[in-house]
Write a protein that holds these residues in place. Structure first.
Motif, PDB file in Angstrom:
ATOM      1  N   LEU A 165       0.922  -1.057  -0.093  1.00  0.00           N
ATOM      2  CA  LEU A 165      -0.192   0.329   0.202  1.00  0.00           C
ATOM      3  C   LEU A 165       1.053   1.141   0.452  1.00  0.00           C
ATOM      4  O   LEU A 165       0.321   2.453  -0.166  1.00  0.00           O
ATOM      5  CB  LEU A 165      -0.628   0.159   1.037  1.00  0.00           C
ATOM      6  N   LEU A 197       0.294   4.050  -2.591  1.00  0.00           N
ATOM      7  CA  LEU A 197      -0.999   5.419  -3.058  1.00  0.00           C
ATOM      8  C   LEU A 197       0.840   6.163  -2.295  1.00  0.00           C
ATOM      9  O   LEU A 197      -0.231   7.441  -2.755  1.00  0.00           O
ATOM     10  CB  LEU A 197      -1.341   5.313  -1.245  1.00  0.00           C
ATOM     11  N   VAL A 248      -8.864  -2.544   3.000  1.00  0.00           N
ATOM     12  CA  VAL A 248      -8.836  -0.920   1.769  1.00  0.00           C
ATOM     13  C   VAL A 248      -9.329  -1.610   0.135  1.00  0.00           C
ATOM     14  O   VAL A 248      -9.322  -2.140  -0.336  1.00  0.00           O
ATOM     15  CB  VAL A 248      -7.632  -0.310   2.003  1.00  0.00           C
ATOM     16  N   LEU A 304      -9.957   0.660  -2.510  1.00  0.00           N
ATOM     17  CA  LEU A 304     -10.005   2.002  -3.643  1.00  0.00           C
ATOM     18  C   LEU A 304     -10.670   2.112  -4.380  1.00  0.00           C
ATOM     19  O   LEU A 304     -11.443   1.343  -5.211  1.00  0.00           O
ATOM     20  CB  LEU A 304      -8.877   1.292  -4.549  1.00  0.00           C
ATOM     21  N   TYR A 305     -11.692   3.917  -4.118  1.00  0.00           N
ATOM     22  CA  TYR A 305     -12.548   3.860  -4.219  1.00  0.00           C
ATOM     23  C   TYR A 305     -12.055   5.196  -5.909  1.00  0.00           C
ATOM     24  O   TYR A 305     -12.587   6.034  -5.399  1.00  0.00           O
ATOM     25  CB  TYR A 305     -13.466   4.426  -3.380  1.00  0.00           C
ATOM     26  N   VAL A 332     -10.178   4.135  -0.012  1.00  0.00           N
ATOM     27  CA  VAL A 332      -9.388   5.664   0.200  1.00  0.00           C
ATOM     28  C   VAL A 332     -10.190   5.612  -1.800  1.00  0.00           C
ATOM     29  O   VAL A 332     -10.614   5.210  -2.624  1.00  0.00           O
ATOM     30  CB  VAL A 332      -7.792   5.186  -0.430  1.00  0.00           C
ATOM     31  N   ILE A 344     -10.153   7.943  -5.109  1.00  0.00           N
ATOM     32  CA  ILE A 344      -9.648   8.389  -5.680  1.00  0.00           C
ATOM     33  C   ILE A 344     -10.174   8.675  -6.983  1.00  0.00           C
ATOM     34  O   ILE A 344     -11.217   8.704  -7.815  1.00  0.00           O
ATOM     35  CB  ILE A 344      -8.590   7.167  -6.452  1.00  0.00           C
ATOM     36  N   SER A 381      -8.356   9.581   0.904  1.00  0.00           N
ATOM     37  CA  SER A 381      -8.821  10.047  -0.297  1.00  0.00           C
ATOM     38  C   SER A 381      -7.020  10.899  -0.434  1.00  0.00           C
ATOM     39  O   SER A 381      -5.600  10.974   0.188  1.00  0.00           O
ATOM     40  CB  SER A 381      -9.388  11.606  -0.698  1.00  0.00           C
ATOM     41  N   LYS A 388      -3.023   9.118  -9.289  1.00  0.00           N
ATOM     42  CA  LYS A 388      -4.405   8.411  -9.510  1.00  0.00           C
ATOM     43  C   LYS A 388      -4.409   7.656 -11.100  1.00  0.00           C
ATOM     44  O   LYS A 388      -4.901   6.705 -11.059  1.00  0.00           O
ATOM     45  CB  LYS A 388      -5.402   9.968  -9.558  1.00  0.00           C
ATOM     46  N   LEU A 419      -2.839   4.868 -10.694  1.00  0.00           N
ATOM     47  CA  LEU A 419      -3.850   3.240 -10.396  1.00  0.00           C
ATOM     48  C   LEU A 419      -4.666   2.721 -10.974  1.00  0.00           C
ATOM     49  O   LEU A 419      -5.287   1.551 -11.491  1.00  0.00           O
ATOM     50  CB  LEU A 419      -3.929   3.527  -8.900  1.00  0.00           C
TER      51      LEU A 419
END
Length: 342
Positions: free
Chosen positions: A9, A13, A39, A41-42, A76, A78, A98, A107, A110
């Motif tokens: 992570l 991140l 976690v 990742l949104y 988190v 994104i 975030s 960003k 990812l």
């Protein structure tokens, strides 16, 4: 489908000069604090209608898990918002973390890494750094907090539970007793009785086994209750579900003493029904209402204590009698009878 790749992570991140994430009040949270956590990742954006529709569902799930003291789940955000004002307005609704809006490089990294093709998208990474689900949106949308810990195994378990629930909601006497090769039950004189003739009746499914001491003690009581109900012309029938799979002669010997119906010896439905009704002790008498739904998972103790006075053998009937009769109140305070494993 979950990936076999493992991710760190901190590497995933962070960026050069940044080892933290932010909250919507500006607080910084070290990425290292996520170590060992699940976690999500949104990937989302305020301009996206499906995202605005999904975010409240994710928020509800997030809060529900927190209320259950499940503290190893974090989200988190994104962002795919086009400007910082839009980002801040949308992020204000989120209690999670975030990546800073200005870190467009991370960003984009990812989005490429997880092959983002649309939003909202929720990638769930387990405590070991493995992707447990790349369909977090579907899991949260369909199951909410019940989907935790958001793995493929949990999804399969929930789908099975949903299928089982649907099966029980659609349960009929036909679905319980009819098999691919048989549409009848048998009487102890060898006649075949169409299962359709049982529709609209109160049915007792009697799980028993010849040679089992407790079944041998209970069966005469059940025969007595059955004969009394038949004499009163009650719309009631019993179907014997034999759990003896080794000796057909014992089955026939037991069935000769019973005035009701039965599934054939070693019928495929016998074990299926045992599992379906989670029968772990015998004797067991599952009561099926006139609508085909289960009204009592086991009426044995009712019949032992009340006989036909407990008819139609629903738990509610027992509650009423315990409340209304002094003797029943005394019995309700007595030790529970011993139960025996199959």
């Amino acid at each position: 489908m979950a990936s076999e790749a493992m991710y760190d992570l901190n590497s995933l991140l962070s960026s050069e000069g940044r080892d933290f994430l932010i909250r919507n009040n500006g607080d910084q949270v070290k990425i290292s604090s996520l170590s060992g956590k699940i976690v999500g990742l949104y990937f989302s954006a305020g301009w996206c209608p499906p995202c605005r529709f999904f975010t409240p569902k994710l928020l509800k799930t997030y809060k529900e898990l927190a209320s259950k003291n499940i503290n190893d789940f974090e989200v988190v955000f994104i962002s795919s918002d086009g400007d910082e004002y839009s980002f801040e307005a949308y992020f204000l609704r989120m209690p999670w973390l975030s990546i800073p809006f200005e870190d467009s490089e991370t960003k984009q990294k990812l989005k490429s890494l997880f092959q983002l093709s649309g939003i909202p998208h929720l990638v769930v990474i387990d405590g070991n750094g493995k992707v447990s689900s790349d369909d977090g949106v579907g899991l949260v949308r369909d199951f909410g907090a019940d989907a935790y810990p958001f793995t493929s195994d949990r999804k399969m378990q929930l789908l099975i539970q949903r299928e089982e629930e649907a099966r029980r909601n659609n349960q009929t006497i036909d679905s319980l007793l009819v098999s691919t090769s048989r549409t009848y039950v048998v009487s102890n004189d060898g006649n075949q009785i169409p299962i359709s003739e049982l529709e609209g009746k109160l049915i007792g499914l009697y799980f028993s086994k010849q040679g089992h001491e407790d079944c041998g003690n209970f069966t005469p009581k059940l025969i007595e209750a059955y004969n009394k109900l038949k004499k009163k012309e009650e719309n009631f029938e019993i179907v014997f579900i034999s759990l003896d799979e080794e000796n057909e002669d014992l089955f026939k010997e037991a069935f000769k003493t019973m005035p009701w119906l039965a599934l054939p010896f070693k019928d495929e439905k016998c074990q299926e029904l045992k599992l379906y009704f989670e029968v772990t002790h015998i004797p067991a008498l599952v009561i099926i209402g006139q609508d085909g739904k289960t009204s009592n998972p086991n009426a044995v103790e009712l019949i032992k204590g009340r006989g036909i006075d407990a008819y139609p053998f629903t738990p509610k009937k027992l509650d009423v009698q315990v409340d209304d009769t002094p003797n029943a109140r005394l019995e309700s305070q007595s030790p529970k009878p011993h139960v025996y494993d199959l």
